[in-house]
Design an enzyme around this catalytic site. Structure first.
Site, mmCIF file in Angstrom:
data_model
loop_
_atom_site.group_PDB
_atom_site.id
_atom_site.type_symbol
_atom_site.label_atom_id
_atom_site.label_comp_id
_atom_site.label_asym_id
_atom_site.label_seq_id
_atom_site.Cartn_x
_atom_site.Cartn_y
_atom_site.Cartn_z
ATOM 1 N N ARG A 1 118.249 -66.586 21.326
ATOM 2 C CA ARG A 1 118.269 -68.219 20.691
ATOM 3 C C ARG A 1 119.071 -68.470 19.664
ATOM 4 O O ARG A 1 118.940 -69.370 18.928
ATOM 5 C CB ARG A 1 116.956 -68.703 20.703
ATOM 6 C CG ARG A 1 115.978 -68.532 21.717
ATOM 7 C CD ARG A 1 116.715 -69.229 23.306
ATOM 8 N NE ARG A 1 115.932 -69.290 24.264
ATOM 9 C CZ ARG A 1 115.921 -68.211 25.182
ATOM 10 N NH1 ARG A 1 117.093 -67.325 24.901
ATOM 11 N NH2 ARG A 1 115.010 -68.018 26.219
ATOM 12 N N SER B 1 111.245 -76.478 24.568
ATOM 13 C CA SER B 1 110.325 -75.664 23.913
ATOM 14 C C SER B 1 110.586 -75.748 22.380
ATOM 15 O O SER B 1 111.771 -75.596 22.024
ATOM 16 C CB SER B 1 110.415 -74.109 24.158
ATOM 17 O OG SER B 1 110.168 -73.936 25.615
ATOM 18 N N GLU C 1 112.917 -74.100 17.486
ATOM 19 C CA GLU C 1 114.108 -73.747 18.283
ATOM 20 C C GLU C 1 115.211 -74.662 18.192
ATOM 21 O O GLU C 1 116.552 -74.334 18.217
ATOM 22 C CB GLU C 1 113.738 -73.522 19.760
ATOM 23 C CG GLU C 1 114.850 -73.135 20.745
ATOM 24 C CD GLU C 1 114.393 -72.681 22.031
ATOM 25 O OE1 GLU C 1 115.272 -72.945 22.931
ATOM 26 O OE2 GLU C 1 113.520 -72.215 22.144
#
Length: 363
Positions: A168, A249, A352
């Site tokens: 990520r 998320s 994130e």
């Protein structure tokens, strides 16, 4: 204003940014310049950089949290949307909707992107975050990325080695000095899906983990799974599903050492929390952030009816705007959840999305 001389660029004043983000939260920008071609985007960015003007670069708005008081700023809206296919290569301009890229690839009989179906946002954001889901990530298929270096004005294609993809993340994530203009993907011309690595998806498809199958079947299964978790953006303005008003998320799945994993297992066992979901990772063991959040006492829908910001009722890892939330509300909820997971498991979750003008305090 040099940017006003770039032909075709739309300039608007006092623009609300909330409708341009999937969280549906944002300040009112002083002005916004919308670039519908790559040439416009390059011209505007070069001009505004030369003017030393503070900028917010915005495309799909799906993975960004904007502070409530970010008002005195100029927004450059990335709206170049062309997608081209040449053999097994798909090139997408930065403003193309990501799911349109997936659909286009499948329409041309190309496999490899199907596990990433239904992810909101733009193509240009995908290499920045190394976007991924259901056992796949864009680093698996990206061949090169066209970049504009705002510091030098250079426009060039970068290799995947230069981008330093990680879980990520990439070298692009923490700076807006380099802007994505286009992304090129190398896909499976035989029309096979990528190996189905994610256990939940393999079960839904009735295949063994690691097998390949029809990519259209994979897309359908992924969309069903995402919809069931409130992870497909709801387009209905009259009857919105607030579980979809999120950045997806909010925390990444933490990668921990084997010693930390054994410690988490002991804590879970002592609490009667059941086995700890885990996956092998190059640097240790990857844990499921959603599982940690729920086992730390933050169930789906926390803190309950009436809260302006709450966890999704379908997926505990999504922090949602119930219609009237501010960025401060969302960040307060994120801080509470993060502190709770740290207190129970000793694991510090990492956000994130990109946080602009707001900070998630360290517990």
């Amino acid at each position: 204003m040099a940017s006003s001389h770039v032909a075709g660029v739309e300039i608007a004043e006092a623009v609300p940014l909330a409708p341009l983000t999937t969280l549906r939260i944002g300040p009112v920008a002083r002005r916004m310049l919308t670039c519908t071609s790559t040439e416009q985007l390059i011209g505007v960015l070069r001009a505004l950089t030369a003017d030393d003007e503070p900028l917010l670069i915005l495309a799909g708005g799906s993975n960004v949290v904007l502070a409530d008081d970010l008002t005195d700023l100029t927004v450059v809206r990335i709206a170049n949307t062309e997608i081209t296919v040449d053999g097994d290569r798909v090139r997408a301009e930065a403003g193309a909707l990501w799911d349109d890229v997936v659909v286009t690839s499948l329409a041309h009989g190309l496999g490899g992107l199907e596990c990433l179906s239904g992810i909101p946002g733009s193509a240009g954001a995908t290499p920045v975050q190394n976007v991924g889901a259901y056992g796949a990530e864009v680093a698996d298929t990206i061949t090169r990325v066209r970049l504009l270096d705002r510091r030098t004005g250079e426009d060039r294609w970068a290799t995947t080695e230069e981008l330093r993809f990680g879980y990520r993340t990439s070298v692009l994530k923490h700076s807006d000095a380099v802007i994505v203009l286009e992304v090129e993907f190398g896909l499976d011309a035989a029309g096979r899906s990528a190996p189905v690595r994610y256990r939940e998806l393999a079960t839904a498809l009735g295949v063994e983990p690691g097998e390949r199958t029809d990519p259209l079947r994979v897309r359908d299964a992924v969309l069903r799974l995402r919809t069931g978790k409130g992870m497909v953006v709801d387009p209905d303005p009259d009857h919105p599903d607030h579980d979809t008003w999120s950045v997806g998320s909010f925390f990444t799945n933490p990668v921990v050492t084997h010693a930390d994993f054994e410690r988490v297992e002991r804590i879970a066992r002592d609490a009667g929390a059941g086995p700890v979901p885990n996956y092998p990772a190059p640097d240790g063991v990857k844990l499921a952030a959603g599982w940690l959040v729920e086992r730390a006492g933050f169930g789906k829908g926390y803190p309950g009816e009436g809260a302006r910001a709450r966890l999704s009722t379908k997926h505990a890892l999504a922090l949602t705007n119930r219609g009237q939330a501010t960025t401060a509300d969302v960040m307060a909820l994120a801080g509470t959840v993060r502190a709770g997971v740290l207190d129970v498991f000793g694991i510090e979750l990492t956000p994130e999305p990109i946080l602009l003008g707001c900070v998630l305090s360290v517990p």
